[in-house]
Design an enzyme around this catalytic site. Structure first.
Site, PDB file in Angstrom:
ATOM      1  N   GLY A   9       0.812  -1.221   0.000  1.00  9.61           N
ATOM      2  CA  GLY A   9       0.000   0.000   0.000  1.00  9.61           C
ATOM      3  C   GLY A   9       0.834   1.254   0.000  1.00  9.61           C
ATOM      4  O   GLY A   9       0.526   2.227   0.693  1.00  9.61           O
ATOM      5  N   ARG A  12       0.833   5.873  -1.781  1.00  3.27           N
ATOM      6  CA  ARG A  12       0.602   7.212  -1.185  1.00  3.27           C
ATOM      7  C   ARG A  12       0.678   7.130   0.337  1.00  3.27           C
ATOM      8  O   ARG A  12       0.914   6.064   0.906  1.00  3.27           O
ATOM      9  CB  ARG A  12      -0.772   7.726  -1.621  1.00  3.27           C
ATOM     10  N   ASN A  61      -2.413  -7.129  -4.591  1.00  2.43           N
ATOM     11  CA  ASN A  61      -3.605  -7.000  -3.757  1.00  2.43           C
ATOM     12  C   ASN A  61      -3.380  -7.914  -2.557  1.00  2.43           C
ATOM     13  O   ASN A  61      -3.420  -9.139  -2.687  1.00  2.43           O
ATOM     14  CB  ASN A  61      -4.842  -7.420  -4.552  1.00  2.43           C
ATOM     15  N   VAL A  62      -3.150  -7.328  -1.396  1.00  3.52           N
ATOM     16  CA  VAL A  62      -2.733  -8.131  -0.237  1.00  3.52           C
ATOM     17  C   VAL A  62      -3.811  -9.111   0.232  1.00  3.52           C
ATOM     18  O   VAL A  62      -3.500 -10.084   0.929  1.00  3.52           O
ATOM     19  CB  VAL A  62      -2.281  -7.245   0.962  1.00  3.52           C
ATOM     20  N   ASN A  88       1.660  -2.363   5.468  1.00  2.00           N
ATOM     21  CA  ASN A  88       1.072  -1.038   5.661  1.00  2.00           C
ATOM     22  C   ASN A  88      -0.329  -0.913   5.053  1.00  2.00           C
ATOM     23  O   ASN A  88      -1.129  -0.108   5.513  1.00  2.00           O
ATOM     24  CB  ASN A  88       2.002   0.011   5.044  1.00  2.00           C
ATOM     25  N   SER A 140      -2.657   0.360  14.879  1.00  2.00           N
ATOM     26  CA  SER A 140      -3.322   1.641  15.137  1.00  2.00           C
ATOM     27  C   SER A 140      -3.595   1.789  16.631  1.00  2.00           C
ATOM     28  O   SER A 140      -3.844   0.795  17.324  1.00  2.00           O
ATOM     29  CB  SER A 140      -4.653   1.715  14.392  1.00  2.00           C
ATOM     30  N   TYR A 153     -12.426  -2.355  11.964  1.00 10.56           N
ATOM     31  CA  TYR A 153     -11.062  -1.810  11.893  1.00 10.56           C
ATOM     32  C   TYR A 153     -10.281  -2.103  13.186  1.00 10.56           C
ATOM     33  O   TYR A 153      -9.129  -2.542  13.144  1.00 10.56           O
ATOM     34  CB  TYR A 153     -11.150  -0.303  11.642  1.00 10.56           C
ATOM     35  N   ALA A 155     -10.835  -4.428  15.382  1.00 13.11           N
ATOM     36  CA  ALA A 155     -10.581  -5.877  15.492  1.00 13.11           C
ATOM     37  C   ALA A 155      -9.407  -6.262  14.589  1.00 13.11           C
ATOM     38  O   ALA A 155      -8.547  -7.072  14.968  1.00 13.11           O
ATOM     39  CB  ALA A 155     -11.828  -6.660  15.110  1.00 13.11           C
ATOM     40  N   LYS A 157      -6.872  -4.399  13.645  1.00 16.96           N
ATOM     41  CA  LYS A 157      -5.597  -3.875  14.153  1.00 16.96           C
ATOM     42  C   LYS A 157      -5.196  -4.561  15.460  1.00 16.96           C
ATOM     43  O   LYS A 157      -4.010  -4.774  15.721  1.00 16.96           O
ATOM     44  CB  LYS A 157      -5.677  -2.356  14.339  1.00 16.96           C
TER      45      LYS A 157
HETATM   46  P1  NAI Z   1      -4.184   5.663   2.725  1.00 21.47           P
HETATM   47  O1  NAI Z   1      -5.614   5.309   2.470  1.00 21.47           O
HETATM   48  O2  NAI Z   1      -3.688   6.990   2.317  1.00 21.47           O
HETATM   49  O3  NAI Z   1      -3.208   4.537   2.124  1.00 21.47           O
HETATM   50  C1  NAI Z   1      -3.506   3.175   2.167  1.00 21.47           C
HETATM   51  C2  NAI Z   1      -2.896   2.517   0.932  1.00 21.47           C
HETATM   52  O4  NAI Z   1      -3.214   1.111   0.991  1.00 21.47           O
HETATM   53  C3  NAI Z   1      -3.473   3.066  -0.374  1.00 21.47           C
HETATM   54  O5  NAI Z   1      -2.438   3.355  -1.286  1.00 21.47           O
HETATM   55  C4  NAI Z   1      -4.354   1.924  -0.860  1.00 21.47           C
HETATM   56  O6  NAI Z   1      -4.481   1.867  -2.291  1.00 21.47           O
HETATM   57  C5  NAI Z   1      -3.609   0.712  -0.301  1.00 21.47           C
HETATM   58  N1  NAI Z   1      -4.452  -0.483  -0.275  1.00 21.47           N
HETATM   59  C6  NAI Z   1      -5.769  -0.572   0.052  1.00 21.47           C
HETATM   60  N2  NAI Z   1      -6.209  -1.824  -0.123  1.00 21.47           N
HETATM   61  C7  NAI Z   1      -5.154  -2.566  -0.569  1.00 21.47           C
HETATM   62  C8  NAI Z   1      -4.984  -3.922  -0.956  1.00 21.47           C
HETATM   63  N3  NAI Z   1      -6.001  -4.786  -0.939  1.00 21.47           N
HETATM   64  N4  NAI Z   1      -3.747  -4.328  -1.368  1.00 21.47           N
HETATM   65  C9  NAI Z   1      -2.713  -3.453  -1.424  1.00 21.47           C
HETATM   66  N5  NAI Z   1      -2.819  -2.159  -1.080  1.00 21.47           N
HETATM   67  C10 NAI Z   1      -4.031  -1.710  -0.665  1.00 21.47           C
HETATM   68  O7  NAI Z   1      -4.023   5.461   4.315  1.00 21.47           O
HETATM   69  P2  NAI Z   1      -2.808   5.804   5.309  1.00 21.47           P
HETATM   70  O8  NAI Z   1      -3.304   6.795   6.283  1.00 21.47           O
HETATM   71  O9  NAI Z   1      -1.554   6.077   4.571  1.00 21.47           O
HETATM   72  O10 NAI Z   1      -2.720   4.410   6.098  1.00 21.47           O
HETATM   73  C11 NAI Z   1      -1.662   3.496   5.983  1.00 21.47           C
HETATM   74  C12 NAI Z   1      -1.771   2.502   7.137  1.00 21.47           C
HETATM   75  O11 NAI Z   1      -1.695   3.208   8.376  1.00 21.47           O
HETATM   76  C13 NAI Z   1      -3.077   1.733   7.162  1.00 21.47           C
HETATM   77  O12 NAI Z   1      -2.839   0.389   7.553  1.00 21.47           O
HETATM   78  C14 NAI Z   1      -3.874   2.444   8.231  1.00 21.47           C
HETATM   79  O13 NAI Z   1      -4.828   1.605   8.830  1.00 21.47           O
HETATM   80  C15 NAI Z   1      -2.775   2.826   9.202  1.00 21.47           C
HETATM   81  N6  NAI Z   1      -3.112   3.914  10.106  1.00 21.47           N
HETATM   82  C16 NAI Z   1      -3.390   5.173   9.650  1.00 21.47           C
HETATM   83  C17 NAI Z   1      -3.705   6.168  10.550  1.00 21.47           C
HETATM   84  C18 NAI Z   1      -3.989   7.574  10.132  1.00 21.47           C
HETATM   85  O14 NAI Z   1      -4.341   8.378  11.000  1.00 21.47           O
HETATM   86  N7  NAI Z   1      -3.873   7.922   8.866  1.00 21.47           N
HETATM   87  C19 NAI Z   1      -3.784   5.912  11.987  1.00 21.47           C
HETATM   88  C20 NAI Z   1      -3.474   4.566  12.357  1.00 21.47           C
HETATM   89  C21 NAI Z   1      -3.156   3.617  11.434  1.00 21.47           C
END
Ligand code: NAI
Length: 246
Positions: A9, A12, A61-62, A88, A140, A153, A155, A157
């Site tokens: 992921g 971005r 696709n994970v 991630n 998280s 979500y 559950a 994490k």
């Molecule tokens: P984001 O939505 O900007 O990035 C997530 C990325 O994962 C995207 O590029 C998306 O295309 C990709 N993705 C989604 N489904 C996928 C799949 N099936 N296979 C491969 N890639 C996939 O979100 P962000 O904020 O960058 O989050 C990254 C990680 O951090 C996530 O695991 C999120 O749960 C965690 N997180 C984020 C927080 C926040 O405040 N932004 C807080 C706590 C945890």
């Protein structure tokens, strides 16, 4: 020797920042950028190459075992090794428990938890042969404390943190470390969509009175992934501005 890292992921957000930090710190020199669509990874790949790293994009696709298996094999074919993996990729599908659909439950668990299992399982096979490796899972703060409207979500994490500890126990003897980072509220596309009232409520409970940056998470991940953390495994590092002090 140059180290190879794969970050799921990473088109971005936090994933992209992690890729850049790994290179900036010298934690890894070869980076496999992967996401649901290969073309989404182009900007991250270009940024990493501009920093002097070797970077390649892969479509993984994970949540899909076959996609993960093929992707990990391709990463090893591209760079000859796999030293660091960061799980991630993650999504949210929020809703109150009584209204949450089975579909929303499955979608979140499949990507956030099963995805990390599938990637870790394939990566571990490679790392066990090398008798070394480092895996970092992005959990998280809400996986530690719970959060109304996020049964699926939280559950996923919470499960990811348990998976981290079990993998650390199983793989420690093979020279593989497994840790997690639990971010608090981080500015990203995932959190941009929240209403202002929710954001203010979060700010009220953060002692540092500000949201985190993606780079705050990336720095913690790069530390845990690298040799400076060589005796650290099975741990969850909270990066949350003091929002939760377990
Ligand atoms: P984001 O939505 O900007 O990035 C997530 C990325 O994962 C995207 O590029 C998306 O295309 C990709 N993705 C989604 N489904 C996928 C799949 N099936 N296979 C491969 N890639 C996939 O979100 P962000 O904020 O960058 O989050 C990254 C990680 O951090 C996530 O695991 C999120 O749960 C965690 N997180 C984020 C927080 C926040 O405040 N932004 C807080 C706590 C945890």
């Amino acid at each position: 020797m140059a180290k190879t890292a794969l970050v799921t992921g990473s088109a971005r957000g936090i994933g992209r920042a992690i890729c850049e930090q790994l290179v900036a710190d010298g934690t890894a020199q070869n980076i496999v950028v992967c996401d649901v669509k290969k073309e989404w990874c182009e900007e991250t790949v270009a940024a990493l190459r501009a920093m002097g790293a070797q970077a390649e994009a892969l479509e993984i696709n994970v949540a899909d075992g076959k996609s993960v298996e093929a992707g990990i094999a391709e990463a090893v074919r591209l760079f000859g090794s796999l030293d660091i993996v960061v799980n991630n990729a993650g999504i949210t599908r929020d809703g109150l428990l009584v209204r949450m659909t089975e579909e929303d439950w499955d979608a979140v668990l499949n990507i956030n938890l099963k995805g990390a299992f599938l990637v870790t399982r394939e990566a571990a096979k490679i790392m066990m042969r090398a008798r070394s490796g480092s895996i970092v899972n992005i959990a998280s703060v809400v996986g530690l404390m719970g959060n109304a409207g996020q049964a699926n979500y939280t559950a996923s994490k919470g499960g990811l943190m348990s998976l981290t500890k079990t993998c650390a126990r199983e793989l420690g003897g093979r020279g593989i470390r497994v840790n997690a980072v639990a971010p608090g509220f981080i500015k990203s596309k995932m959190t941009d969509v929240l209403p202002d009232a929710v954001k203010q409520k979060m700010l009220d409970v953060i002692p540092m009175k500000k949201f985190g940056e993606v780079s705050d998470i990336a720095k913690a991940v790069s530390f845990l992934a690298g040799d400076k953390a060589e005796y650290i495994t099975g741990q969850v590092l909270s990066v949350n501005g003091g929002m939760l002090m377990p």
